[in-house]
Design an enzyme around this catalytic site. Structure first.
Site, PDB file in Angstrom:
ATOM      1  N   ASP A  13      -0.877  -5.349  -8.852  1.00 14.18           N
ATOM      2  CA  ASP A  13      -0.744  -4.075  -8.145  1.00 14.18           C
ATOM      3  C   ASP A  13       0.502  -3.319  -8.627  1.00 14.18           C
ATOM      4  O   ASP A  13       1.567  -3.916  -8.798  1.00 14.18           O
ATOM      5  CB  ASP A  13      -0.622  -4.375  -6.642  1.00 14.18           C
ATOM      6  CG  ASP A  13      -0.703  -3.137  -5.772  1.00 14.18           C
ATOM      7  OD1 ASP A  13      -1.746  -2.473  -5.805  1.00 14.18           O
ATOM      8  OD2 ASP A  13       0.281  -2.840  -5.059  1.00 14.18           O
ATOM      9  N   GLU A  22      -2.807  -2.887 -12.987  1.00 11.72           N
ATOM     10  CA  GLU A  22      -3.059  -1.596 -12.343  1.00 11.72           C
ATOM     11  C   GLU A  22      -1.865  -0.732 -12.729  1.00 11.72           C
ATOM     12  O   GLU A  22      -0.824  -0.759 -12.089  1.00 11.72           O
ATOM     13  CB  GLU A  22      -3.144  -1.714 -10.818  1.00 11.72           C
ATOM     14  CG  GLU A  22      -3.621  -0.398 -10.192  1.00 11.72           C
ATOM     15  CD  GLU A  22      -2.839   0.092  -8.983  1.00 11.72           C
ATOM     16  OE1 GLU A  22      -3.308   1.013  -8.329  1.00 11.72           O
ATOM     17  OE2 GLU A  22      -1.738  -0.413  -8.705  1.00 11.72           O
TER      18      GLU A  22
HETATM   19  C1  NOJ Z   1      -2.494   0.239  -5.297  1.00  9.45           C
HETATM   20  C2  NOJ Z   1      -3.534  -0.279  -4.361  1.00  9.45           C
HETATM   21  O1  NOJ Z   1      -4.775  -0.258  -5.011  1.00  9.45           O
HETATM   22  C3  NOJ Z   1      -3.496   0.601  -3.128  1.00  9.45           C
HETATM   23  O2  NOJ Z   1      -4.566   0.338  -2.273  1.00  9.45           O
HETATM   24  C4  NOJ Z   1      -2.169   0.411  -2.453  1.00  9.45           C
HETATM   25  O3  NOJ Z   1      -2.073   1.309  -1.356  1.00  9.45           O
HETATM   26  C5  NOJ Z   1      -1.002   0.672  -3.407  1.00  9.45           C
HETATM   27  N1  NOJ Z   1      -1.204   0.069  -4.694  1.00  9.45           N
HETATM   28  C6  NOJ Z   1       0.286   0.123  -2.849  1.00  9.45           C
HETATM   29  O4  NOJ Z   1       0.278  -1.275  -2.892  1.00  9.45           O
END
Ligand code: NOJ
Length: 560
Positions: free
Chosen positions: A217, A285
Site C-alpha cells: 500500500d 501500489e
Molecule cells: C490505498 C488504498 O487502496 C486505499 O484504500 C487507502 O485508503 C489508502 N491507500 C491509504 O492506506
C-alpha cells in the site's frame, strides 16, 4: 505458526523470463464485502474460505486480500493496529492459516496487503509515543514536530492530506504529527531503523504463514523529502499524480524494496528443482507521474509487479488505449518486469459505471449513466485486458458486470474521505457494496444476515447463481476467457504484441502467430476481414464470407 511445508503451485515458464506472476490473473478480494461466514453482515475469512472453489472454477491464478488485520477500521482496515493479528470481525490467525492452506490445495496463490506508510493511531507505538510526550524516542518512529507561529498553533508545513484538510494534527501536548491520509493514520518515519527492522520482521511473519506475496500500500510514500519542505501550492490534489511531491515517489524508497527483495529471496524455494528464486512477490501500489517512473519499482532487485493506474484511467477509446498499451510495454521492457493491467479496484468507480458515463469525469462518479452501454463496454474492455501480455487484476464483482452503487444514502457511507469535504471525492463506498451470490435470500447469499452497505434491490439477476450457466452472462464470459487464457498456447505468455492494420476506432493485434484480438471501441458496427476462427466475443458477432461485423463496443478473440 510454522513455515508451510505444503508447496504452493509450481511456477510456469514464460518467454525468456520465468515466474508464476508474469502472466497471472489475480483476483482482488475485499474481505468486508466478499462473503460473510457468520451472518453478522460483514464479510470474513470463513466466508472467503467457503468461496475458494468458486475462484478456482472461475480460473484465476491468485487471490489478493485487502487488509484483514486488527484495526479500528477508520479507513476500512488500511489503518493497522497490529500487523500480526487478524481483526476479530474477520476471524483469527487460525482462519488465515486454514485459508492459505486451502487456497494452495486448490492451486490458488495468496497475496496479502501490507500497509507500511502509516499505522493506526491505535498502534502500540503511536499510543506510547502520545503518552510519553515530546522528546520520547517513540515519537521518532513517526513524524512529530513542533508547530509554526508564535505558540506553535500552525502546522509544521503546508502539506495537505490525500483525504482533504491539513496533513497534520495537533496533539494535546502541542506537538503535531504527520498523516498523509486520515488523522487516524499517522505516517511512519522510515529513516528510523526500528521501523525498517519491524517491517522486515512483519514480512517474515507472513512468509512463515505461507503467503505468496504482498501488495504494498502507498509504496511510493514511505520516504519523505529531507526537511519536509513546503509545496507552496494551495491546490495540491491537482498536482498529485502529475508532479513529484516531497512526500511521494522519492528515490529513497527503492533502497527499502531492495532490502525486502532480499527477505523474499531467503524464502525462495531453491530446494525445489526448477523453480526460480523469486517465487514470492511484491506488488507496488505506486502512483507516479509516468509509467517510466513506475518501472523503477520493478527493477530486477526490487518488486515484481506494479499496478498500471495509467491503464485504469484510460477511456474506452482505441487511440488512447493503444498509446497507453504501447507506453506500458515499452516502460517495463528495459527492467524485464511484466506489465500489469487493471480496470477496477476498491478505490475507484467500477468500470461498468465509468464507461456508462461521458469520458473525463474522473474515477469517482455519482451518476449511473447509461447502464446498458456501460456493461457492453465493460465486457469488451475486460476481454481486451485479458488478451494483453502480462498479468491482469480482476476486482471482485467485475466478473458479474456489477455497476457502482451511486445512490448510497450519506448516512450509510463509511469512506473517511467522504467526511473530509475538501479532499478526494470520497465516493469509494459505491464499489465496496457486498456482492450477490444468490438470486434471492438475505443479502443475496452474501451471508445469512444483512450487509454492512445496502445492496440495490435489482441485484438478484446479477448474482453468481443467476448468471451461472447462462451463455450470455458476464460471469460465463469471464469463465470462458480465463479457460482460453489458460489453455491457448499463445495467450498469457510473452511480453509483446503486434498491431495489425485496422479501421479507426478499432484495435487489432496478434499475440504470437496463433492468436488475434479485435476490439471495436466505437458506437457503430465495423466490418473487417475475419482474422481466423472465432474463439469468444463480448457480444454476438456475425462472420460470413470471410468478413466479420463487429458490433459497437465489442471485443472478439480469434484463433489464427
Ligand atoms: C490505498 C488504498 O487502496 C486505499 O484504500 C487507502 O485508503 C489508502 N491507500 C491509504 O492506506
Amino acid at each position: 505458526m510454522t513455515q508451510h511445508l505444503a508447496a504452493a503451485p509450481a511456477a510456469p515458464t514464460t518467454g525468456t523470463h520465468t515466474g508464476w506472476w508474469r502472466d497471472a490473473v489475480i483476483y482482488q478480494v475485499y474481505p468486508r464485502s466478499f462473503a460473510d461466514g457468520n451472518g453478522d453482515g460483514m464479510g470474513d475469512l470463513e466466508g472467503i474460505r467457503s468461496r475458494l472453489p468458486y475462484l478456482r472454477d472461475l480460473g484465476v491464478d491468485a487471490v489478493w486480500l485487502s487488509p484483514f488485520y486488527a484495526s479500528p477500521q477508520a479507513d476500512a482496515g488500511y489503518d493497522v493496529a497490529d500487523y500480526r493479528a487478524i481483526d476479530p470481525m474477520f476471524g483469527t490467525l487460525l482462519d488465515a492459516d486454514a485459508l492459505i492452506r486451502e487456497a494452495h490445495a486448490l492451486d490458488l496463490r495468496v497475496i496479502v496487503d501490507l500497509v507500511p506508510n502509516h499505522s493506526s493511531d491505535r498502534h502500540e507505538w503511536f499510543q506510547r509515543a502520545l503518552k510519553e510526550g515530546p522528546g520520547s524516542p517513540l515519537r521518532e518512529r513517526y513524524h512529530f514536530r513542533p508547530g509554526k507561529g508564535e505558540s506553535g498553533e500552525l502546522p509544521p508545513n503546508d502539506w495537505e492530506s490525500i483525504f482533504g484538510g491539513p496533513a497534520w494534527t495537533r496533539t494535546a501536548d502541542g506537538e503535531w504529527y504527520l498523516h498523509l491520509f486520515a488523522p487516524e493514520q499517522p505516517d511512519f518515519n522510515w529513516e528510523h531503523p526500528a521501523v525498517r527492522d519491524e517491517f522486515r520482521s512483519i514480512l517474515r511473519f507472513w512468509l512463515d504463514m505461507g503467503v505468496d506475496g504482498f501488495r504494498v500500500d502507498v509504496a511510493h510514500g514511505l520516504v519523505k523529502a529531507e526537511g519536509l519542505p513546503d509545496i507552496g501550492s494551495h491546490d495540491q490534489l491537482k498536482l498529485l499524480g502529475n508532479d513529484v511531491m516531497p512526500f511521494f515517489d522519492q528515490d529513497g524508497v527503492h533502497e527499502i524494496y531492495r532490502s525486502w527483495n532480499q527477505v523474499l529471496t531467503e524464502y525462495s524455494p531453491s530446494l525445489r528443482p526448477g523453480v526460480p528464486p523469486r517465487d514470492r512477490i511484491l506488488v507496488a501500489e505506486a502512483w507516479t507521474p509516468t509509467v517510466e517512473r513506475t518501472a523503477n519499482y520493478v527493477r530486477p532487485d526490487e518488486m515484481h509487479q506494479a499496478f498500471n493506474f495509467q491503464y485504469l484511467g484510460t477511456h474506452w477509446d482505441a487511440a488512447e488505449l493503444r498509446t497507453v498499451i504501447d507506453a506500458s510495454l515499452a516502460a517495463m521492457r528495459p527492467v524485464g518486469a511484466p506489465t500489469t493491467w487493471v480496470l477496477s479496484n476498491h478505490d475507484v468507480t467500477r468500470h461498468a459505471t465509468r464507461f456508462a458515463n461521458p469520458p473525463g469525469l474522473g474515477t469517482q462518479l455519482r451518476t449511473p449513466g447509461d447502464r446498458a452501454l456501460g456493461l457492453r463496454r465493460a465486457r469488451a474492455a475486460s476481454l481486451l485486458m485479458l488478451a494483453l501480455p502480462g498479468s491482469a487484476y480482476v476486482y471482485q464483482g467485475e466478473e458479474l458486470g456489477l455497476p457502482d452503487v451511486t445512490d448510497l444514502p450519506d448516512e450509510v457511507r463509511q469512506d473517511p474521505s467522504f467526511f473530509r469535504a475538501t479532499g478526494q471525492d470520497g465516493y469509494r463506498d459505491g464499489c465496496r457494496v457486498p456482492i450477490p451470490w444468490t438470486e434471492t435470500g438475505p443479502s443475496y447469499g452474501f451471508g445469512a444476515g444483512g450487509s454492512w452497505l445496502p445492496q440495490p434491490t435489482t441485484w438478484g439477476p446479477l448474482s453468481v447463481e443467476s448468471q451461472t450457466g447462462d451463455p450470455h452472462s458476464t460471469l460465463e464470459l469471464y469463465r470462458s476467457a480465463l479457460t482460453i487464457r489458460r489453455t491457448h498456447p499463445d495467450l498469457g505468455a510473452g511480453e509483446s504484441l503486434t498491431w495489425l492494420p485496422s479501421p479507426d476506432g478499432v484495435l487489432a493485434f496478434t499475440r504470437h502467430p496463433g492468436f488475434t484480438c479485435t476490439a471495436n471501441t466505437t458506437g457503430a458496427p465495423v466490418s473487417l476481414p475475419a482474422p481466423g476462427r472465432l474463439l469468444l466475443a463480448s457480444t454476438e458477432v456475425t462472420v460470413a464470407g470471410g468478413m466479420v461485423t463487429l458490433p459497437a463496443d465489442t471485443t472478439a478473440w480469434w484463433a489464427v
